[in-house]
Design an enzyme around this catalytic site. Structure first.
Site, PDB file in Angstrom:
ATOM      1  N   LYS A  34      -4.705  10.464  20.372  1.00 34.07           N
ATOM      2  CA  LYS A  34      -3.435  10.589  19.664  1.00 34.07           C
ATOM      3  C   LYS A  34      -3.083  12.066  19.704  1.00 34.07           C
ATOM      4  O   LYS A  34      -3.689  12.880  19.001  1.00 34.07           O
ATOM      5  CB  LYS A  34      -3.557  10.079  18.226  1.00 34.07           C
ATOM      6  CG  LYS A  34      -2.250  10.172  17.478  1.00 34.07           C
ATOM      7  CD  LYS A  34      -2.381   9.888  16.003  1.00 34.07           C
ATOM      8  CE  LYS A  34      -1.544  10.898  15.254  1.00 34.07           C
ATOM      9  NZ  LYS A  34      -1.518  10.686  13.820  1.00 34.07           N
TER      10      LYS A  34
ATOM     11  N   GLY B 278       2.593  12.674   5.774  1.00 37.54           N
ATOM     12  CA  GLY B 278       2.146  12.751   4.386  1.00 37.54           C
ATOM     13  C   GLY B 278       3.259  12.799   3.359  1.00 37.54           C
ATOM     14  O   GLY B 278       2.990  12.973   2.178  1.00 37.54           O
TER      15      GLY B 278
ATOM     16  N   GLY C 213       4.782   8.991   7.653  1.00 36.63           N
ATOM     17  CA  GLY C 213       5.944   9.028   6.767  1.00 36.63           C
ATOM     18  C   GLY C 213       6.149   7.831   5.859  1.00 36.63           C
ATOM     19  O   GLY C 213       6.912   7.922   4.907  1.00 36.63           O
TER      20      GLY C 213
ATOM     21  N   ASN D 215      -1.677   6.761   7.200  1.00 39.07           N
ATOM     22  CA  ASN D 215      -2.898   7.227   6.557  1.00 39.07           C
ATOM     23  C   ASN D 215      -2.676   7.453   5.059  1.00 39.07           C
ATOM     24  O   ASN D 215      -3.174   6.738   4.210  1.00 39.07           O
ATOM     25  CB  ASN D 215      -3.390   8.498   7.243  1.00 39.07           C
ATOM     26  CG  ASN D 215      -4.779   8.940   6.803  1.00 39.07           C
ATOM     27  OD1 ASN D 215      -5.479   9.622   7.537  1.00 39.07           O
ATOM     28  ND2 ASN D 215      -5.237   8.578   5.612  1.00 39.07           N
ATOM     29  N   THR D 216      -1.831   8.451   4.741  1.00 47.28           N
ATOM     30  CA  THR D 216      -1.673   8.856   3.345  1.00 47.28           C
ATOM     31  C   THR D 216      -1.144   7.733   2.457  1.00 47.28           C
ATOM     32  O   THR D 216      -1.567   7.617   1.299  1.00 47.28           O
ATOM     33  CB  THR D 216      -0.733  10.075   3.264  1.00 47.28           C
ATOM     34  OG1 THR D 216      -1.155  11.027   4.245  1.00 47.28           O
ATOM     35  CG2 THR D 216      -0.792  10.722   1.891  1.00 47.28           C
TER      36      THR D 216
END
Lengths: 265, 70
Positions: free
Chosen positions: A107, A168, A195, A216-217
């Site tokens: 990535k 994030g 996002g 992720n976040t």
């Protein structure tokens, strides 16, 4: 649990010759602890998990490798080049990641601005060309710019990953039109990366017709990451199913759902 | 007793026996060679070659692995 997709004809997600059933890809960073991370990833149903390349802690009492908590035989490890601000650095990190011996996917991130973490598209293209030449399957993290996306595809990237909003930020899909346009024009898979903040963001993103979503976040920083991972799994499936189902046209006037005929005098 | 030389491992100065191989450096640091990727003076050294490359004074060694990330 039965899923909506079981009643919808869908093809699996194929990136660089590898096929995945789940269209949700998840990160492994920022979890409160490793146990929460493994349970959240399990709940997400994701097969592809991203990892970062960092120095080993020379103090052996502090074990930090994510592979102690995630079985690389059960997950497809997608190494990132997060934190790299030049093409040269990103290439260096990608080569190190490949040497770990799991796969030749990367990535690719080349960040251009510290405050917004917006990609440096020039550096990104430069690094992508080199890595494709070296046999990497490059999944390029980019902005919502169509021309950059087209150039990344031309450079041989295995997938193009436009952002929904800054990394994030949890602001959701800010530019659905651009993401739709990228999806319409590209032949390689389009995975929206970064996002999303909550399940509705994931659903709306998948409704644009993109091939997958990486987050992720939104999971790791939720009050209950395991429950949010479950919600994200359902939202990704729901958004995909709605896209495949084809939504009704938008109208700015009301049309009654019940018959006008047969009303009493 | 072998002479010790200064090398930089992951940004930290370390005293290593002169002529030690990268494999010996990993052993010294109690690191499993299967769990790390080794970069020696900016060049990746593959696992089978770790026993063949010796370190010299001033060398820069990076030992990396996968950590949590997005």
């Amino acid at each position: 649990m039965p899923t909506a997709v079981e009643t919808v004809l869908d093809t699996p997600l194929t990136i660089g010759g590898r096929t995945f059933q789940s269209r949700l890809l998840v990160g492994t960073g920022k979890y409160p602890d490793m146990d929460t991370m493994t349970r959240a990833i399990e709940a997400s149903g994701a097969e592809v998990v991203t990892v970062a390349v960092r120095r080993v802690n020379l103090d052996r009492s502090k074990e930090t490798s994510v592979l102690h908590f995630l079985d690389p035989r059960h997950f497809f490890l997608l190494a990132n080049t997060a934190g790299c601000y030049t093409a040269a650095d990103a290439i260096r990190y990608a080569r190190l990641a490949r040497e770990a011996g799991f796969n030749d996917f990367v990535k690719l991130e080349v960040i251009g601005d510290e405050e917004t973490l917006m990609p440096d598209v020039q550096g990104l293209l430069e690094a992508a060309k080199v890595l494709v030449q070296e046999g990497f399957k490059v999944l390029a993290y980019t902005n919502e710019d169509l021309v950059t996306a087209l150039r990344l595809e031309d450079a041989g990237c295995a997938a193009v990953m436009p952002l929904a909003s800054p990394i994030g930020s949890g602001l959701g899909l800010l530019n659905p039109l651009s993401v739709r346009t990228i999806k319409r024009r590209l032949h390689v898979p389009v995975i929206v990366d970064a996002g999303v903040g909550t399940a509705s963001d994931a659903c709306v993103t998948m409704e644009q017709g993109v091939d997958g979503i990486l987050m992720n976040t939104a999971i790791a920083a939720a009050q209950d990451p395991v429950a949010m991972a479950h919600a994200m799994r359902l939202a990704t499936i729901a958004g995909r199913a709605a896209y495949l189902a084809g939504r009704m046209p938008r109208r700015e006037i009301a049309v009654p759902s019940s018959p006008n005929r047969g009303m009493l005098d | 007793m072998k002479q010790l030389v200064d090398v930089v491992v992951n940004g930290e100065r370390k005293r290593i026996a002169q002529g030690a191989t990268l494999l010996e450096v990993l052993t010294e640091l109690e690191l499993d060679p299967r769990a790390v990727v080794v970069e020696h003076n900016r060049r990746i050294v593959r696992r089978p070659g770790l026993g063949d490359v010796t370190v010299a004074a001033g060398d820069a060694i990076e030992l990396v692995h996968f950590v949590g990330g997005g």
